[in-house]
Design a protein around this motif. Structure first.
Motif, PDB file in Angstrom:
ATOM      1  N   LEU A 295      45.964  32.460  46.047  1.00 37.24           N
ATOM      2  CA  LEU A 295      44.658  32.362  45.385  1.00 37.24           C
ATOM      3  C   LEU A 295      44.808  32.364  43.866  1.00 37.24           C
ATOM      4  O   LEU A 295      44.037  31.718  43.158  1.00 37.24           O
ATOM      5  CB  LEU A 295      43.731  33.480  45.876  1.00 37.24           C
ATOM      6  N   PHE A 296      45.813  33.045  43.342  1.00 36.55           N
ATOM      7  CA  PHE A 296      46.079  32.967  41.897  1.00 36.55           C
ATOM      8  C   PHE A 296      46.493  31.538  41.537  1.00 36.55           C
ATOM      9  O   PHE A 296      45.979  30.939  40.592  1.00 36.55           O
ATOM     10  CB  PHE A 296      47.174  33.959  41.495  1.00 36.55           C
ATOM     11  N   ASP A 297      47.395  30.979  42.314  1.00 39.25           N
ATOM     12  CA  ASP A 297      47.874  29.618  42.042  1.00 39.25           C
ATOM     13  C   ASP A 297      46.727  28.608  42.094  1.00 39.25           C
ATOM     14  O   ASP A 297      46.681  27.662  41.315  1.00 39.25           O
ATOM     15  CB  ASP A 297      48.955  29.244  43.062  1.00 39.25           C
TER      16      ASP A 297
ATOM     17  N   LYS B 240      50.275  41.783  31.984  1.00 40.23           N
ATOM     18  CA  LYS B 240      49.609  40.608  31.425  1.00 40.23           C
ATOM     19  C   LYS B 240      49.790  39.385  32.323  1.00 40.23           C
ATOM     20  O   LYS B 240      50.900  39.129  32.795  1.00 40.23           O
ATOM     21  CB  LYS B 240      50.194  40.290  30.046  1.00 40.23           C
ATOM     22  N   CYS B 241      48.686  38.650  32.499  1.00 39.95           N
ATOM     23  CA  CYS B 241      48.754  37.393  33.247  1.00 39.95           C
ATOM     24  C   CYS B 241      49.671  36.420  32.502  1.00 39.95           C
ATOM     25  O   CYS B 241      49.559  36.275  31.285  1.00 39.95           O
ATOM     26  CB  CYS B 241      47.349  36.804  33.375  1.00 39.95           C
ATOM     27  N   LEU B 242      50.560  35.759  33.238  1.00 33.01           N
ATOM     28  CA  LEU B 242      51.516  34.840  32.607  1.00 33.01           C
ATOM     29  C   LEU B 242      50.817  33.598  32.045  1.00 33.01           C
ATOM     30  O   LEU B 242      51.333  32.939  31.156  1.00 33.01           O
ATOM     31  CB  LEU B 242      52.582  34.416  33.621  1.00 33.01           C
ATOM     32  N   ASN B 243      49.621  33.297  32.569  1.00 36.90           N
ATOM     33  CA  ASN B 243      48.898  32.116  32.086  1.00 36.90           C
ATOM     34  C   ASN B 243      48.069  32.401  30.844  1.00 36.90           C
ATOM     35  O   ASN B 243      48.005  31.582  29.942  1.00 36.90           O
ATOM     36  CB  ASN B 243      47.914  31.601  33.151  1.00 36.90           C
ATOM     37  N   CYS B 244      47.364  33.563  30.833  1.00 33.43           N
ATOM     38  CA  CYS B 244      46.330  33.751  29.813  1.00 33.43           C
ATOM     39  C   CYS B 244      46.412  35.103  29.116  1.00 33.43           C
ATOM     40  O   CYS B 244      45.589  35.399  28.257  1.00 33.43           O
ATOM     41  CB  CYS B 244      44.950  33.589  30.453  1.00 33.43           C
ATOM     42  N   SER B 245      47.350  35.937  29.493  1.00 35.70           N
ATOM     43  CA  SER B 245      47.546  37.268  28.884  1.00 35.70           C
ATOM     44  C   SER B 245      46.443  38.291  29.179  1.00 35.70           C
ATOM     45  O   SER B 245      46.490  39.400  28.662  1.00 35.70           O
ATOM     46  CB  SER B 245      47.745  37.180  27.365  1.00 35.70           C
TER      47      SER B 245
ATOM     48  N   LEU C 255      44.612  40.149  41.184  1.00 36.81           N
ATOM     49  CA  LEU C 255      44.082  38.896  40.642  1.00 36.81           C
ATOM     50  C   LEU C 255      43.982  38.936  39.116  1.00 36.81           C
ATOM     51  O   LEU C 255      43.982  40.019  38.521  1.00 36.81           O
ATOM     52  CB  LEU C 255      42.707  38.579  41.228  1.00 36.81           C
ATOM     53  N   CYS C 256      43.905  37.768  38.531  1.00 37.23           N
ATOM     54  CA  CYS C 256      43.601  37.656  37.102  1.00 37.23           C
ATOM     55  C   CYS C 256      42.133  37.255  36.998  1.00 37.23           C
ATOM     56  O   CYS C 256      41.749  36.166  37.418  1.00 37.23           O
ATOM     57  CB  CYS C 256      44.455  36.598  36.431  1.00 37.23           C
ATOM     58  N   PRO C 257      41.275  38.155  36.450  1.00 34.17           N
ATOM     59  CA  PRO C 257      39.842  37.871  36.412  1.00 34.17           C
ATOM     60  C   PRO C 257      39.501  36.666  35.527  1.00 34.17           C
ATOM     61  O   PRO C 257      38.430  36.077  35.688  1.00 34.17           O
ATOM     62  CB  PRO C 257      39.220  39.149  35.850  1.00 34.17           C
ATOM     63  N   THR C 258      40.401  36.290  34.628  1.00 31.20           N
ATOM     64  CA  THR C 258      40.120  35.129  33.779  1.00 31.20           C
ATOM     65  C   THR C 258      40.503  33.828  34.466  1.00 31.20           C
ATOM     66  O   THR C 258      39.732  32.865  34.466  1.00 31.20           O
ATOM     67  CB  THR C 258      40.889  35.256  32.438  1.00 31.20           C
ATOM     68  N   CYS C 259      41.677  33.795  35.055  1.00 30.11           N
ATOM     69  CA  CYS C 259      42.150  32.565  35.703  1.00 30.11           C
ATOM     70  C   CYS C 259      41.472  32.299  37.049  1.00 30.11           C
ATOM     71  O   CYS C 259      41.446  31.180  37.530  1.00 30.11           O
ATOM     72  CB  CYS C 259      43.654  32.616  35.933  1.00 30.11           C
ATOM     73  N   GLN C 260      40.988  33.363  37.703  1.00 31.59           N
ATOM     74  CA  GLN C 260      40.426  33.212  39.042  1.00 31.59           C
ATOM     75  C   GLN C 260      38.939  33.474  39.017  1.00 31.59           C
ATOM     76  O   GLN C 260      38.484  34.601  39.191  1.00 31.59           O
ATOM     77  CB  GLN C 260      41.152  34.161  40.014  1.00 31.59           C
TER      78      GLN C 260
HETATM   79 ZN   LIG Z   1      45.109  34.675  33.722  1.00 34.44          ZN
END
Ligand SMILES: [Zn+2]
Length: 271
Positions: free
Chosen positions: A178-180, A245-250, A265-270
């Motif tokens: 789901l992160f991907d 930290k999320c690897l995509n958006c920190s 989960l990353c609340p910004t990316c997902q």
């Molecule tokens: Zn993220």
């Protein structure tokens, strides 16, 4: 609990070594693991040839001669060890198969939640007959998933864990998939568009293929045959990463609980 990539890794390793061997005898050290009549189990497997080892969902299937199958579920802490007959018994050995090639196949299980079912009809085997399609099956399409999820008021992560919908996923890979896919795990499964579902299917196949390439994820109890470790834990992006930290958006990865299981989960990316 071992999920599809872990079970497939074990199956591949057993399949490299076991087919062509005959079971000379079998010792059951923990009766609760072998379902049904223990004497019958020992009697039937004796002198059977191991023909093939396969996976269905998270089950390992040993095909024996004379159309019998042993269906194994590892649950939490089950593992297989293939050792010379001379190896000293170890504390957590639960079922031992003595083989014609002077090796023994040992099923070891600390917590003893694993199960062995002997059957002469795979279609009738408990657990197996309820499984949905494999993730790579052509039956797994966005259109079919959309239809299947229409009346399900469950979060998408819970849907991915349902072995009747797709067989083989568990807690680690559901979070990673789901992160991907950039999909929030709490979103209602029936609210996702066909387009979004096809993104999830693509991510599922991508993540599982990658995990298979690294022989699965050894973060707690999972071990390959003979206690070797998988290495996909080095590539996890959210699972077990709370507050990192999320690897995509920190942004900070968060951990939530769904059905008494952890979801990351990353609340910004997902969204
Ligand atoms: Zn993220």
């Amino acid at each position: 609990m071992p999920e599809l990539p872990e079970v497939q890794t074990i199956v591949n390793e057993l399949a490299e070594n076991l087919p062509g061997s005959t079971i000379s005898s079998c010792r059951i050290l923990r009766e609760s693991i072998v379902q049904g009549d223990q004497t019958r189990f020992r009697r039937i497997v004796k002198n059977k040839l191991i023909q093939k080892i396969e996976r269905r969902g998270k089950y390992i299937i040993f095909s024996l001669s004379s159309d019998f199958w042993i269906v194994v579920h590892l649950r939490m802490t089950g593992k297989f060890v293939l050792q010379p007959n001379s190896r000293q018994p170890q504390k957590h050995d639960r079922v031992v198969f003595y083989l014609s090639n002077h090796q023994k196949l040992i099923y070891s299980d600390v917590r003893c939640f694993g199960t062995f079912d002997l059957t002469d009809d795979l279609q009738e085997c408990r657990g197996l007959n309820q499984l949905g399609p494999d993730p790579w099956s052509e039956e797994v399409t966005a259109a079919r998933l959309k239809k299947e999820l229409t009346n399900r008021k469950i979060p998408i992560k819970t849907a991915l864990l349902d072995q009747k919908i797709i067989a083989g996923l568990g807690n680690i890979y559901a979070s990673e998939i789901l992160f991907d896919a950039g999909v929030n795990p709490i979103i209602a499964a029936n609210s996702l568009s066909e387009r979004k579902l096809s993104v999830i299917i693509r991510s599922m196949r991508k993540i599982l293929n990658l995990a298979l390439q690294y022989n699965g994820t050894s973060i707690s109890d999972y071990r390959r045959v003979d206690d070797k470790q998988g290495t996909f834990q080095n590539f996890l992006k959210v699972y077990g990463k709370a507050d990192q930290k999320c690897l995509n958006c920190s942004s900070q990865i968060v951990k939530i609980t769904q059905n008494q299981r952890s979801t990351f989960l990353c609340p910004t990316c997902q969204k």
